[in-house]
Enzyme design. Structure first.
Site, PDB file in Angstrom:
ATOM      1  N   ARG A 101      12.902  -9.900   9.618  1.00 60.77           N
ATOM      2  CA  ARG A 101      11.923  -8.828   9.432  1.00 60.77           C
ATOM      3  C   ARG A 101      12.362  -7.651  10.272  1.00 60.77           C
ATOM      4  NH1 ARG A 101       5.409  -8.893   9.121  1.00 60.77           N
ATOM      5  NH2 ARG A 101       6.072  -9.707   7.115  1.00 60.77           N
ATOM      6  N   HIS A 128       9.904  -6.204   0.193  1.00 66.35           N
ATOM      7  CA  HIS A 128       9.216  -7.386   0.725  1.00 66.35           C
ATOM      8  C   HIS A 128       9.257  -8.476  -0.365  1.00 66.35           C
ATOM      9  CE1 HIS A 128       6.887  -9.783   3.287  1.00 66.35           C
ATOM     10  NE2 HIS A 128       5.733  -9.135   3.324  1.00 66.35           N
ATOM     11  N   GLN A 131       6.926 -11.650  -0.466  1.00 69.50           N
ATOM     12  CA  GLN A 131       5.563 -11.316  -0.869  1.00 69.50           C
ATOM     13  C   GLN A 131       5.475 -11.243  -2.392  1.00 69.50           C
ATOM     14  OE1 GLN A 131       2.875 -10.706   1.408  1.00 69.50           O
ATOM     15  NE2 GLN A 131       1.792 -11.033  -0.506  1.00 69.50           N
ATOM     16  N   ASP A 223      -2.588  -2.030  -0.602  1.00 64.68           N
ATOM     17  CA  ASP A 223      -1.990  -2.381   0.697  1.00 64.68           C
ATOM     18  C   ASP A 223      -2.395  -1.270   1.667  1.00 64.68           C
ATOM     19  OD1 ASP A 223      -0.377  -3.405   2.740  1.00 64.68           O
ATOM     20  OD2 ASP A 223       1.516  -2.701   1.866  1.00 64.68           O
ATOM     21  N   CYS A 262      -1.640  -7.875   0.106  1.00 64.08           N
ATOM     22  CA  CYS A 262      -0.675  -8.729   0.823  1.00 64.08           C
ATOM     23  C   CYS A 262      -1.219  -9.154   2.180  1.00 64.08           C
ATOM     24  CB  CYS A 262       0.652  -8.001   0.975  1.00 64.08           C
ATOM     25  SG  CYS A 262       0.502  -6.423   1.829  1.00 64.08           S
ATOM     26  N   ARG A 290       2.521 -17.806  -0.123  1.00 63.16           N
ATOM     27  CA  ARG A 290       3.731 -17.415   0.597  1.00 63.16           C
ATOM     28  C   ARG A 290       4.531 -18.660   0.962  1.00 63.16           C
ATOM     29  NH1 ARG A 290       4.175 -12.571   3.255  1.00 63.16           N
ATOM     30  NH2 ARG A 290       6.247 -13.413   3.695  1.00 63.16           N
TER      31      ARG A 290
HETATM   32  N1   CP Z   1       1.815 -10.123   4.142  1.00 63.09           N
HETATM   33  C1   CP Z   1       2.562 -10.278   5.241  1.00 63.09           C
HETATM   34  O1   CP Z   1       3.800 -10.186   5.203  1.00 63.09           O
HETATM   35  O2   CP Z   1       1.851 -10.558   6.351  1.00 63.09           O
HETATM   36  P1   CP Z   1       2.410 -10.661   7.851  1.00 63.09           P
HETATM   37  O3   CP Z   1       2.762  -9.258   8.286  1.00 63.09           O
HETATM   38  O4   CP Z   1       1.266 -11.246   8.643  1.00 63.09           O
HETATM   39  O5   CP Z   1       3.610 -11.553   7.847  1.00 63.09           O
HETATM   40  N1  NVA Z   2       3.361  -2.262   3.762  1.00 66.35           N
HETATM   41  C1  NVA Z   2       3.019  -3.103   4.893  1.00 66.35           C
HETATM   42  C2  NVA Z   2       3.071  -4.547   4.501  1.00 66.35           C
HETATM   43  C3  NVA Z   2       2.671  -5.516   5.581  1.00 66.35           C
HETATM   44  C4  NVA Z   2       2.780  -6.946   5.159  1.00 66.35           C
HETATM   45  C5  NVA Z   2       3.963  -2.829   6.040  1.00 66.35           C
HETATM   46  O1  NVA Z   2       5.174  -2.687   5.809  1.00 66.35           O
HETATM   47  O2  NVA Z   2       3.489  -2.717   7.179  1.00 66.35           O
END
Ligand code: CP
Ligand code: NVA
Length: 317
Positions: A101, A128, A131, A223, A262, A290
């Site tokens: 990440r 992502h 997701q 989102d 998400c 997930r």
């Molecule tokens: N949806 C998602 O990726 O959540 P987190 O940021 O908690 O991993």
């Molecule tokens: N668009 C958001 C998704 C979080 C799961 C971000 O990147 O922060």
């Protein structure tokens, strides 16, 4: 050896990966006997916070017999005295796959380019994919036939929309996204999604009018308006007036529509409590899925033979 950097990387097998995950979830009493990651360690690097991604990977890897190793950026040399490329080479000597990440999507590309084990994007500023796999799995659980399901996105043209659009186009869903002017999804992703849609028959449509997007929708998805890493864009929120998913907006959708997010949600900003807590909301199914979707993806990338064997068992059941 393959990687998962955007959901497009799984294009040819996405439908099977999702079906595998749905059957595996339903069949979870079989899970204790299915341990393709036995004796393997999977490392996960986090530059940003996470609840769902971290927990679903750790639990899913354990269920598959593997050992999850979570590496928080503050605790490792990456970004301080070591490059992404060197980190990739070092980790490849110990472990069997890496999830990452990160902020810049170029970093997960660099990790993949320098790793000799599969790399999975666990969220970058551009994509992502885990997701999107869980989201299409959730939509398939609700609407068995994905062809022509209308997904309406309301909000920012961000990383989650990019992979939702690609995955939806791969599987034949129609995607209508309503974003404020200046917050459109990236042109290269839209162009690629359109190429895929031309093959699958999906309809893709961009608008700046949330009502237009959600009219007769089967799925409404939103989102956060401000993603991780954008917190310094203090005036971004001001451009999202009228983009909240609330009772008035969802009244334009089909009666049996499902609401998706998400998570984490900023209640009262992009979505009202009344919508996210309604019986149409499937946000916690998405969160659970997930884990099942990632178990399918990990097995597919790390032990294709085990994935194929299980897929054959499913077919002959
Ligand atoms: N949806 C998602 O990726 O959540 P987190 O940021 O908690 O991993
Ligand atoms: N668009 C958001 C998704 C979080 C799961 C971000 O990147 O922060």
């Amino acid at each position: 050896m393959s990687n998962l950097l955007s959901i497009d990387d799984l294009k040819d097998d996405l439908e099977n990966i999702i079906s595998w995950a749905i059957t595996f979830k339903q069949d979870s009493e079989v899970a204790p006997e299915f341990t393709p990651l036995d004796g393997l360690t999977i490392a996960s690097i986090y530059e940003k916070p996470s609840t769902r991604t971290r927990v679903s990977f750790e639990v899913g890897i354990n269920k598959l017999g593997g050992n999850p190793l979570t590496l928080l950026k503050g605790d490792i040399q990456l970004g301080k005295s070591e490059t992404v490329a060197d980190t990739a080479q070092v980790l490849s000597r110990y472990i069997s796959a890496i999830t990452y990440r990160c902020f810049a999507h170029s970093d997960v590309n660099e990790l993949a380019n320098n790793s000799s084990v599969p790399v999975i994007n666990a969220l970058s500023d551009k994509h992502h994919p885990c997701q999107a796999a869980a989201d299409l799995m959730t939509i398939k659980e609700k609407f068995a036939d994905l062809k022509g399901v209308k997904i309406a996105w309301v909000g920012d043209g961000n990383n989650v929309l990019h992979d939702l659009m690609l995955a939806g186009a791969i599987l034949g869903c129609d995607i209508h996204w309503a974003v404020p002017k200046g917050y459109e999804p990236d042109d290269d992703v839209v162009e690629r999604a359109q190429e895929i849609a031309d093959e699958s028959g999906s309809i893709l449509l961009q608008t700046h009018d949330p009502v237009e997007a959600v009219t007769d929708a089967d799925v409404i998805y939103t989102d956060v308006f401000v993603s991780m890493g954008e917190e310094n864009l203090s005036d971004k929120m001001d451009n999202f007036d009228g983009f909240q998913v609330n009772d008035e907006l969802v009244s334009h959708a089909k009666e049996e529509y499902i609401f998706m997010h998400c998570l984490p949600a900023h209640r009262g900003e992009e979505v009202s409590d009344s919508v996210i807590d309604s019986s149409n909301s499937v946000v916690f199914d998405q969160a659970e899925n997930r884990m099942w979707a990632q178990m399918s993806i990990l097995t597919y990338l790390v032990d294709r033979q085990a994935w194929d064997t299980y897929a054959e068992l499913l077919e002959y059941d």
